[in-house]
Design a protein around this motif. Structure first.
Motif, PDB file in Angstrom:
ATOM      1  N   UNK A 455       0.793  -1.274   0.005  1.00  0.00           N
ATOM      2  CA  UNK A 455      -0.023   0.123  -0.025  1.00  0.00           C
ATOM      3  C   UNK A 455       0.925   1.139  -0.165  1.00  0.00           C
ATOM      4  N   UNK A 456       2.102   1.171  -0.248  1.00  0.00           N
ATOM      5  CA  UNK A 456       2.921   2.255  -0.200  1.00  0.00           C
ATOM      6  C   UNK A 456       2.398   3.289  -1.407  1.00  0.00           C
ATOM      7  N   UNK A 457       1.743   3.132  -2.602  1.00  0.00           N
ATOM      8  CA  UNK A 457       1.330   3.957  -3.349  1.00  0.00           C
ATOM      9  C   UNK A 457      -0.028   4.746  -2.989  1.00  0.00           C
ATOM     10  N   UNK A 458      -0.738   4.071  -2.026  1.00  0.00           N
ATOM     11  CA  UNK A 458      -1.930   4.537  -1.182  1.00  0.00           C
ATOM     12  C   UNK A 458      -1.363   5.583  -0.137  1.00  0.00           C
ATOM     13  N   UNK A 459      -0.211   5.145   0.418  1.00  0.00           N
ATOM     14  CA  UNK A 459       0.071   6.191   1.526  1.00  0.00           C
ATOM     15  C   UNK A 459       0.586   7.415   0.857  1.00  0.00           C
ATOM     16  N   UNK A 460       1.188   7.405  -0.247  1.00  0.00           N
ATOM     17  CA  UNK A 460       1.514   8.644  -0.904  1.00  0.00           C
ATOM     18  C   UNK A 460       0.304   9.597  -0.953  1.00  0.00           C
ATOM     19  N   UNK A 461      -0.739   8.811  -1.588  1.00  0.00           N
ATOM     20  CA  UNK A 461      -2.013   9.600  -1.876  1.00  0.00           C
ATOM     21  C   UNK A 461      -2.779  10.234  -0.618  1.00  0.00           C
ATOM     22  N   UNK A 466       4.270  15.968   0.494  1.00  0.00           N
ATOM     23  CA  UNK A 466       5.205  16.723   1.665  1.00  0.00           C
ATOM     24  C   UNK A 466       5.098  15.837   2.902  1.00  0.00           C
ATOM     25  N   UNK A 467       4.119  15.448   3.351  1.00  0.00           N
ATOM     26  CA  UNK A 467       3.950  14.365   4.121  1.00  0.00           C
ATOM     27  C   UNK A 467       4.756  13.065   3.884  1.00  0.00           C
ATOM     28  N   UNK A 468       4.910  12.605   2.744  1.00  0.00           N
ATOM     29  CA  UNK A 468       5.892  11.597   2.387  1.00  0.00           C
ATOM     30  C   UNK A 468       7.229  12.100   2.682  1.00  0.00           C
ATOM     31  N   UNK A 469       7.459  13.351   2.246  1.00  0.00           N
ATOM     32  CA  UNK A 469       8.954  13.666   2.289  1.00  0.00           C
ATOM     33  C   UNK A 469       9.345  13.709   3.762  1.00  0.00           C
ATOM     34  N   UNK A 470       8.420  14.289   4.701  1.00  0.00           N
ATOM     35  CA  UNK A 470       8.767  14.166   5.963  1.00  0.00           C
ATOM     36  C   UNK A 470       8.823  12.817   6.748  1.00  0.00           C
ATOM     37  N   UNK A 471       8.084  11.674   6.168  1.00  0.00           N
ATOM     38  CA  UNK A 471       8.451  10.445   6.745  1.00  0.00           C
ATOM     39  C   UNK A 471       9.872   9.843   6.246  1.00  0.00           C
ATOM     40  N   UNK A 472      10.184  10.260   4.985  1.00  0.00           N
ATOM     41  CA  UNK A 472      11.394   9.913   4.593  1.00  0.00           C
ATOM     42  C   UNK A 472      12.545  10.606   5.189  1.00  0.00           C
ATOM     43  N   UNK A 487      11.688  -1.042   1.137  1.00  0.00           N
ATOM     44  CA  UNK A 487      10.518  -1.175   0.385  1.00  0.00           C
ATOM     45  C   UNK A 487       9.242  -1.313   1.032  1.00  0.00           C
ATOM     46  N   UNK A 488       9.151  -1.027   2.437  1.00  0.00           N
ATOM     47  CA  UNK A 488       7.869  -1.237   3.252  1.00  0.00           C
ATOM     48  C   UNK A 488       7.747   0.426   3.745  1.00  0.00           C
ATOM     49  N   UNK A 489       6.597   0.507   3.924  1.00  0.00           N
ATOM     50  CA  UNK A 489       5.751   2.035   4.148  1.00  0.00           C
ATOM     51  C   UNK A 489       6.155   2.874   3.221  1.00  0.00           C
ATOM     52  N   UNK A 490       7.351   3.425   3.144  1.00  0.00           N
ATOM     53  CA  UNK A 490       7.717   4.281   2.117  1.00  0.00           C
ATOM     54  C   UNK A 490       8.779   3.309   1.196  1.00  0.00           C
ATOM     55  N   UNK A 491       8.716   3.754  -0.164  1.00  0.00           N
ATOM     56  CA  UNK A 491       9.399   2.705  -1.094  1.00  0.00           C
ATOM     57  C   UNK A 491      10.759   3.521  -1.427  1.00  0.00           C
TER      58      UNK A 491
END
Ligand SMILES: Cc1cc2c(cc1C)N(C[C@H](O)[C@H](O)[C@H](O)COP(=O)(O)OP(=O)(O)OC[C@H]1O[C@@H](n3cnc4c(N)ncnc43)[C@H](O)[C@@H]1O)c1[nH]c(=O)[nH]c(=O)c1N2
Ligand SMILES: CC(C)CC(=O)C(=O)O
Ligand SMILES: [Mn+2]
Length: 491
Positions: A455-461, A466-472, A487-491
């Protein structure tokens, strides 16, 4: 054959979504750093008997209970102490070898699958209950302690740990996925029930997320590190100890079932029960297809209809009044056949069967593997989402039971995947369509199973770029070499 539903999905969402979705099936690469001398250094760290390169053991650790493809690690290490976990993490970090924590492998999003090979760290040998503070209603456990074993141990104290994903999972695996299940509507999820975690970071350092030995009910002391690790799915560190809340066993329990002619009636009842302020312990929806599977697998003879399973916990005084208020709401909405199960054996049999629904549904199509959706929406949107979901299932002409923890606005569609790849593509498109609808209605693509590999692609959505960048950035801070469960949560 491609159904109308699939075309509608392509029209309603962008082609880019679908391409992103498909591109998540990937090929496995073995990290060059897993050499025989690296394996020798693992043996020195944990002892010869705790390192396995056997194909069967690697296979067993390369998958969970989901439909996701198996990805075997190069080597499986069994840790017996925090010191060993720390040594293994350090070795992997130095050589930039992927490191995947393994609890009990009951996950449903491919969380333990070793997408890039590397080392899988099995913590099941660390299975001690460290302490029980009965007067404070808490306990501390090592990562291999299983939920059922903990509750058996606690039985004589009159306490229990109620978070129940159905499967007998490890408590620290439940922390890592932020698990919940049938009792969450009353007792919350792992997020509300973890007081402190001991975590080994990828560089081998050991931290206590709330401070060593702390187990207070409240704290305003800085960032909430504990809840950063709850739901981190092995991507930030290895949880080696958890301090969790306990509860008194309820004095009285009432379970009940009833059914409805329409989905609308059943789900309206759920919303009204929740809005009435009554504290339900369990409030589960099973649609007609789920009941069919339930009857067949667990040898019940319930009316094949839209159904609610309910449970009330509390002091004997007043519990029947709560039941009667709910009974009125059920009847007001056209509910039929309300039956109470106060007998403990019958209650246990009912919930055991509910917890086996994953297997009951896949048994409908022999040889199939479960692909499960897991959306959660604000309760007022629940009727709309369930009704639309069931319409789409009908239009797609797939067998897909719907069930879930509707008191929390959380439900699953179980899509039994077979070797019929055309059918599978339709099911995947359907799952995506349901998740996108939930997110459009201020909901989430996963209420309890986690993001994993699927579900990584869904988390991005869901949380945006910006949220994903902060997670990274957070991930980089804890795991600069990117070794933890890649490869989990954020790819
Ligand atoms: C029949 C059935 C029914 C259900 C479920 C499963 C099955 C088979 N589940 C899913 C599952 O039981 C749940 O996700 C558990 O929390 C997984 O715990 P495991 O110990 O098996 O973790 P597992 O070993 O599967 O690992 C899951 C993830 O956590 C990580 N992890 C495990 N241990 C770790 C540790 N010590 N430190 C760091 N990371 C660690 C792993 O790396 C992986 O990413 C579920 N869930 C739910 O919430 N509600 C439900 O209703 C159900 N229902
Ligand atoms: C695949 C799911 C239906 C398992 C689960 O989460 C449940 O039974 O509630
Ligand atoms: Mn569930």
């Amino acid at each position: 054959m491609i159904s109308r539903c699939f075309f509608r999905y392509l029209k309603q969402t962008s082609l880019a979504d679908y391409v992103a979705f498909r591109s998540f099936s990937r090929s496995q690469q073995t990290p060059a750093a897993v050499t025989s001398s690296f394996i020798d250094s693992l043996r020195t760290a944990v002892g010869d008997n705790n390192v396995s390169t056997s194909d069967a053991i690697r296979e067993q650790h390369g998958h969970d209970e989901s439909h996701h493809e198996v990805y075997k690690p190069d080597v499986v290490v069994f840790a017996e102490s925090v010191e060993q976990v720390s040594k293994v993490a350090k070795l992997c970090n130095e050589k930039k070898v992927p490191l995947i924590p393994f609890g009990s492998g009951t996950g449903l999003e491919g969380g333990v699958n070793a997408l890039s090979g590397g080392v899988t760290l099995d913590v099941t040998k660390m299975n001690q209950i460290v302490e029980v503070n009965a007067e404070d209603f808490d306990c501390t456990v090592q990562p291999g302690v299983m939920r059922i074993a903990l509750n058996s141990y606690l039985r004589d104290t009159g306490l229990w740990f109620p978070i129940d994903p159905g499967a007998d999972a490890s408590i620290c695996g439940m922390c890592a996925t932020s698990a919940s299940g049938t009792n969450a509507v009353r007792y919350g999820t792992m997020r509300e029930n973890v007081l402190n975690l001991q975590v080994v970071l990828p560089d081998g350092r050991v931290i206590h997320t709330a401070g060593k030995g702390k187990r207070c009910r409240k704290t305003s002391a800085g960032y909430n590190l504990t809840n950063l690790f709850v739901g981190s799915e092995g991507t930030l560190g290895i949880i080696t100890q958890a301090t969790i809340k306990l509860y008194g066993l309820p004095e009285k329990t009432i379970a009940a079932v009833c059914h409805f002619k329409t989905v609308q009636e059943a789900v309206d009842t759920v919303v009204q029960i929740m809005q009435s302020g009554i504290t339900m312990a369990k409030l589960e929806f099973l649609d007609d297809k789920a009941i069919e599977a339930f009857n067949k697998f667990s040898k019940y003879n319930m009316p094949v209809a839209q159904s609610l399973f309910l449970e009330f916990h509390g002091p004997a005084l007043g519990l029947e009044d709560q039941f009667n208020t709910v009974k009125d709401l059920i009847e007001l909405n056209g509910g039929l056949g309300l039956q109470m199960a106060t007998d403990e054996d019958e209650r246990k049999r009912l919930w055991k069967a509910r917890h086996e629904m994953l297997w009951a549904c896949t048994a409908l199509i022999p040889g199939s593997k479960p692909y499960s959706t897991d959306i959660c929406v604000p309760i007022s949107h629940l009727p709309e989402v369930i009704i639309k979901t069931k319409q789409w299932i009908d239009e797609a002409k797939v067998l897909a039971p719907v069930l879930g923890h509707v008191g929390d606005g959380n439900f699953h569609v179980i899509l039994p995947m077979t070797l019929d790849t055309g059918q599978n593509e339709i099911m995947k498109a359907l799952a995506l369509q349901i998740a996108l609808l939930a997110m459009d209605l201020n909901g989430t693509c996963t209420g309890e199973h986690g993001i994993g590999m699927g579900k990584c692609h869904l988390l991005e959505k869901e949380i945006g770029p910006v949220g994903i960048q902060v997670l990274k950035d957070v991930k980089k801070c804890f795991d600069p070499n990117g070794i933890m469960n890649p490869g989990k949560i954020i790819s």
